[in-house]
Write a protein that holds these residues in place. Structure first.
Motif, PDB file in Angstrom:
ATOM      1  N   ILE A 135      11.133  13.181  -0.300  1.00 26.60           N
ATOM      2  CA  ILE A 135      11.123  11.789   0.160  1.00 26.60           C
ATOM      3  C   ILE A 135       9.883  11.143  -0.451  1.00 26.60           C
ATOM      4  O   ILE A 135       8.754  11.504  -0.116  1.00 26.60           O
ATOM      5  CB  ILE A 135      11.083  11.700   1.701  1.00 26.60           C
ATOM      6  N   ALA A 136      10.095  10.214  -1.365  1.00 26.57           N
ATOM      7  CA  ALA A 136       8.996   9.604  -2.116  1.00 26.57           C
ATOM      8  C   ALA A 136       8.005   8.930  -1.179  1.00 26.57           C
ATOM      9  O   ALA A 136       8.375   8.396  -0.124  1.00 26.57           O
ATOM     10  CB  ALA A 136       9.541   8.598  -3.119  1.00 26.57           C
ATOM     11  N   LEU A 137       6.737   8.953  -1.574  1.00 23.29           N
ATOM     12  CA  LEU A 137       5.651   8.423  -0.758  1.00 23.29           C
ATOM     13  C   LEU A 137       4.803   7.489  -1.609  1.00 23.29           C
ATOM     14  O   LEU A 137       4.319   7.873  -2.678  1.00 23.29           O
ATOM     15  CB  LEU A 137       4.809   9.582  -0.226  1.00 23.29           C
ATOM     16  N   PHE A 138       4.641   6.255  -1.141  1.00 20.68           N
ATOM     17  CA  PHE A 138       3.888   5.243  -1.871  1.00 20.68           C
ATOM     18  C   PHE A 138       2.727   4.738  -1.012  1.00 20.68           C
ATOM     19  O   PHE A 138       2.843   4.641   0.207  1.00 20.68           O
ATOM     20  CB  PHE A 138       4.788   4.051  -2.232  1.00 20.68           C
ATOM     21  N   ASP A 139       1.623   4.412  -1.676  1.00 15.54           N
ATOM     22  CA  ASP A 139       0.520   3.773  -0.966  1.00 15.54           C
ATOM     23  C   ASP A 139       0.966   2.405  -0.476  1.00 15.54           C
ATOM     24  O   ASP A 139       1.661   1.668  -1.187  1.00 15.54           O
ATOM     25  CB  ASP A 139      -0.684   3.617  -1.886  1.00 15.54           C
ATOM     26  N   ASN A 140       0.569   2.066   0.722  1.00 16.06           N
ATOM     27  CA  ASN A 140       0.925   0.779   1.307  1.00 16.06           C
ATOM     28  C   ASN A 140       0.231  -0.361   0.561  1.00 16.06           C
ATOM     29  O   ASN A 140      -0.806  -0.166  -0.077  1.00 16.06           O
ATOM     30  CB  ASN A 140       0.520   0.760   2.778  1.00 16.06           C
ATOM     31  N   ASP A 141       0.798  -1.541   0.650  1.00 21.35           N
ATOM     32  CA  ASP A 141       0.242  -2.711  -0.035  1.00 21.35           C
ATOM     33  C   ASP A 141       0.705  -3.954   0.707  1.00 21.35           C
ATOM     34  O   ASP A 141       1.890  -4.096   1.007  1.00 21.35           O
ATOM     35  CB  ASP A 141       0.720  -2.749  -1.487  1.00 21.35           C
ATOM     36  N   GLN A 142      -0.213  -4.862   1.009  1.00 25.32           N
ATOM     37  CA  GLN A 142       0.170  -6.118   1.649  1.00 25.32           C
ATOM     38  C   GLN A 142       0.849  -7.064   0.668  1.00 25.32           C
ATOM     39  O   GLN A 142       1.500  -8.032   1.080  1.00 25.32           O
ATOM     40  CB  GLN A 142      -1.062  -6.787   2.271  1.00 25.32           C
ATOM     41  N   ASP A 143       0.697  -6.808  -0.614  1.00 25.20           N
ATOM     42  CA  ASP A 143       1.376  -7.578  -1.656  1.00 25.20           C
ATOM     43  C   ASP A 143       2.737  -6.923  -1.899  1.00 25.20           C
ATOM     44  O   ASP A 143       2.855  -5.966  -2.673  1.00 25.20           O
ATOM     45  CB  ASP A 143       0.539  -7.590  -2.932  1.00 25.20           C
ATOM     46  N   ILE A 144       3.751  -7.420  -1.212  1.00 25.72           N
ATOM     47  CA  ILE A 144       5.072  -6.795  -1.264  1.00 25.72           C
ATOM     48  C   ILE A 144       5.677  -6.876  -2.658  1.00 25.72           C
ATOM     49  O   ILE A 144       6.352  -5.939  -3.106  1.00 25.72           O
ATOM     50  CB  ILE A 144       6.019  -7.436  -0.225  1.00 25.72           C
ATOM     51  N   ASP A 145       5.425  -7.958  -3.377  1.00 29.50           N
ATOM     52  CA  ASP A 145       5.954  -8.068  -4.738  1.00 29.50           C
ATOM     53  C   ASP A 145       5.383  -6.972  -5.624  1.00 29.50           C
ATOM     54  O   ASP A 145       6.108  -6.341  -6.408  1.00 29.50           O
ATOM     55  CB  ASP A 145       5.631  -9.440  -5.326  1.00 29.50           C
ATOM     56  N   ALA A 146       4.078  -6.737  -5.508  1.00 23.26           N
ATOM     57  CA  ALA A 146       3.440  -5.686  -6.308  1.00 23.26           C
ATOM     58  C   ALA A 146       3.957  -4.310  -5.904  1.00 23.26           C
ATOM     59  O   ALA A 146       4.178  -3.438  -6.758  1.00 23.26           O
ATOM     60  CB  ALA A 146       1.929  -5.763  -6.154  1.00 23.26           C
ATOM     61  N   LEU A 147       4.146  -4.109  -4.603  1.00 21.20           N
ATOM     62  CA  LEU A 147       4.672  -2.842  -4.105  1.00 21.20           C
ATOM     63  C   LEU A 147       6.084  -2.606  -4.635  1.00 21.20           C
ATOM     64  O   LEU A 147       6.420  -1.489  -5.069  1.00 21.20           O
ATOM     65  CB  LEU A 147       4.661  -2.844  -2.583  1.00 21.20           C
ATOM     66  N   ALA A 148       6.898  -3.634  -4.624  1.00 21.80           N
ATOM     67  CA  ALA A 148       8.269  -3.516  -5.126  1.00 21.80           C
ATOM     68  C   ALA A 148       8.281  -3.142  -6.600  1.00 21.80           C
ATOM     69  O   ALA A 148       9.115  -2.346  -7.043  1.00 21.80           O
ATOM     70  CB  ALA A 148       9.028  -4.815  -4.892  1.00 21.80           C
ATOM     71  N   VAL A 149       7.343  -3.694  -7.369  1.00 19.89           N
ATOM     72  CA  VAL A 149       7.250  -3.353  -8.794  1.00 19.89           C
ATOM     73  C   VAL A 149       6.919  -1.877  -8.960  1.00 19.89           C
ATOM     74  O   VAL A 149       7.512  -1.175  -9.788  1.00 19.89           O
ATOM     75  CB  VAL A 149       6.205  -4.238  -9.495  1.00 19.89           C
ATOM     76  N   ARG A 150       5.966  -1.379  -8.172  1.00 15.59           N
ATOM     77  CA  ARG A 150       5.588   0.037  -8.266  1.00 15.59           C
ATOM     78  C   ARG A 150       6.761   0.956  -7.909  1.00 15.59           C
ATOM     79  O   ARG A 150       6.991   1.972  -8.564  1.00 15.59           O
ATOM     80  CB  ARG A 150       4.403   0.333  -7.336  1.00 15.59           C
ATOM     81  N   ILE A 151       7.490   0.589  -6.877  1.00 22.10           N
ATOM     82  CA  ILE A 151       8.635   1.403  -6.477  1.00 22.10           C
ATOM     83  C   ILE A 151       9.716   1.375  -7.548  1.00 22.10           C
ATOM     84  O   ILE A 151      10.316   2.410  -7.881  1.00 22.10           O
ATOM     85  CB  ILE A 151       9.183   0.933  -5.123  1.00 22.10           C
ATOM     86  N   ALA A 152       9.968   0.199  -8.121  1.00 25.95           N
ATOM     87  CA  ALA A 152      10.972   0.076  -9.175  1.00 25.95           C
ATOM     88  C   ALA A 152      10.581   0.899 -10.397  1.00 25.95           C
ATOM     89  O   ALA A 152      11.438   1.559 -11.014  1.00 25.95           O
ATOM     90  CB  ALA A 152      11.151  -1.393  -9.556  1.00 25.95           C
ATOM     91  N   GLN A 153       9.308   0.882 -10.761  1.00 27.87           N
ATOM     92  CA  GLN A 153       8.844   1.678 -11.902  1.00 27.87           C
ATOM     93  C   GLN A 153       8.998   3.165 -11.633  1.00 27.87           C
ATOM     94  O   GLN A 153       9.401   3.925 -12.521  1.00 27.87           O
ATOM     95  CB  GLN A 153       7.384   1.337 -12.202  1.00 27.87           C
TER      96      GLN A 153
END
Length: 204
Positions: A135-153
Motif C-alpha cells: 500500500i503506497a505511502l506518500f508524505d502529506n502536503d497541504q498543497d493538494i495539487d502538488a500532492l496529486a502530481v507526486r502521486i501521478a508520477q
C-alpha cells in the motif's frame, strides 16, 4: 445508467463510516463516479455520519471545476486524480482512522507491505495470504495539487492498487463501485489493525 442507486449506497456507506468513528470531526471525504466526465463528492465541513444525497457536489473530473459553485472537499484533486488514473474506479473513500494514521507515521518506507494475512483476500484479485500487498505511502502536503502530481508520477512507474496512505493523515481507497470500495476499506482497516498490533507486540 442512473446514478441514484450508487449515490444511495454511498450515503449508506458514509453513515457506516461515521458510526465506526472512521471520519471524526467532519474529517474524510467520499465520492462516486457519475459518468466519464463528472463525479459527486461530499461537501466540505459536513459530518460524514449524517450526510444526505443533497450533500454531494458535482465535480468535473478533468478540471476540478464545480458547476454549482459550492465548496467540495479539500482533497477534491485526489478524488479526480483517481478517476483519471483508473477509468474503472467507481467510488473513492478517504478516512481518518487511528490505525492508518499511526501506521503511516511508523512505517518509514514508500509502502506499507501486508503479507501473511488471510484477510488480504478481501482485496479484489488477491487469492493467497502468501502474496505481498504493498500500500503506497506518500508524505502529506497541504498543497493538494502538488500532492496529486507526486502521486501521478509515482503511478507512472509503480502500480497503485486498492488505495494509498498519506503520512499522518489517513487512507484513500477505491473500488469499481461503492460496495467494492467499502469492502476494500473494511479489509484494509482490519489488516492495518493487525499489522499495528503485530509491531507493538514485536517491539516489547
Amino acid at each position: 445508467m442512473s446514478i441514484t442507486p450508487q449515490l444511495d449506497q454511498l450515503v449508506a456507506a458514509c453513515h457506516w463510516i461515521g458510526a465506526k468513528g472512521w471520519a471524526p470531526a467532519t474529517g474524510g471525504n467520499m465520492s462516486v463516479r457519475q459518468d466519464r466526465e463528472y463525479c459527486l463528492l461530499s461537501e466540505s465541513g459536513k459530518d460524514k455520519g449524517a450526510l444526505t444525497r443533497d450533500d454531494f457536489i458535482q465535480v468535473d473530473i478533468a478540471s476540478n471545476q464545480v458547476p454549482s459553485g459550492r465548496k467540495p472537499s479539500a482533497e477534491t484533486g485526489l478524488h479526480t486524480l483517481i478517476y483519471r488514473l483508473f477509468p474503472e474506479a467507481g467510488a473513492v473513500l478517504h478516512t481518518h482512522t487511528v490505525n492508518a494514521t499511526v501506521l503511516s507515521r511508523v512505517e518509514k518506507g514508500t509502502a506499507l507491505v501486508l503479507q501473511g494475512y488471510e484477510m488480504q483476500k478481501t482485496l479484489a484479485g488477491q487469492t493467497s495470504h502468501l502474496d505481498a500487498v504493498p500500500i503506497a505511502l506518500f508524505d502529506n502536503d497541504q498543497d493538494i495539487d502538488a500532492l496529486a502530481v507526486r502521486i501521478a508520477q509515482f503511478a507512472e512507474q509503480t502500480p497503485l492498487r486498492y488505495g494509498f496512505l498519506l503520512r499522518g493523515h489517513g487512507l484513500t481507497c477505491w473500488g469499481k463501485d461503492v460496495n467494492e470500495a467499502r469492502r476494500h476499506l473494511e479489509g484494509l482497516e482490519f489488516l492495518f489493525q493487525c499489522e499495528l498490533q503485530r509491531r507493538v507486540l514485536e517491539a516489547k
